[in-house]
Design a protein around this motif. Sequence first.
Motif, mmCIF file in Angstrom:
data_model
loop_
_atom_site.group_PDB
_atom_site.id
_atom_site.type_symbol
_atom_site.label_atom_id
_atom_site.label_comp_id
_atom_site.label_asym_id
_atom_site.label_seq_id
_atom_site.Cartn_x
_atom_site.Cartn_y
_atom_site.Cartn_z
ATOM 1 N N GLY A 1 0.812 -1.198 0.000
ATOM 2 C CA GLY A 1 0.000 0.000 0.000
ATOM 3 C C GLY A 1 0.851 1.255 0.000
ATOM 4 N N SER A 2 0.219 2.365 0.275
ATOM 5 C CA SER A 2 0.919 3.652 0.203
ATOM 6 C C SER A 2 1.419 4.145 1.547
ATOM 7 C CB SER A 2 -0.007 4.706 -0.413
ATOM 8 O OG SER A 2 -1.177 4.844 0.384
ATOM 9 N N SER A 3 1.166 3.412 2.616
ATOM 10 C CA SER A 3 1.643 3.818 3.939
ATOM 11 C C SER A 3 3.127 3.523 4.070
ATOM 12 C CB SER A 3 0.891 3.081 5.049
ATOM 13 O OG SER A 3 -0.474 3.372 4.982
ATOM 14 N N TRP B 1 8.931 1.402 -5.330
ATOM 15 C CA TRP B 1 9.256 1.840 -3.982
ATOM 16 C C TRP B 1 10.636 2.462 -3.970
ATOM 17 C CZ3 TRP B 1 13.347 -0.728 -1.618
ATOM 18 C CH2 TRP B 1 13.738 -1.924 -2.212
#
Length: 70
Positions: free
Chosen positions: A23-25, A54
Amino acid sequence: GADILHVYNGPNTNVPLIGSFSGSSLPPALTAFNPTGCLTFQFASNATGTFPGWQADIQCTCPSPGNTLS
């Protein structure tokens, strides 16, 4: 399933897993606690789309004089 970044505490995937992230966290700051000082990153893609990957900001430090890794 989602794309997942696995991070291991050592020079390969046969060492303890620190965590798995997706995810984006942002994950927390990660530190190697092993004699080699290595971290291993394994990226697993679900291959359902093409999105930005990433990025890692890596810092290497030496123990203070008199301190040793165990």
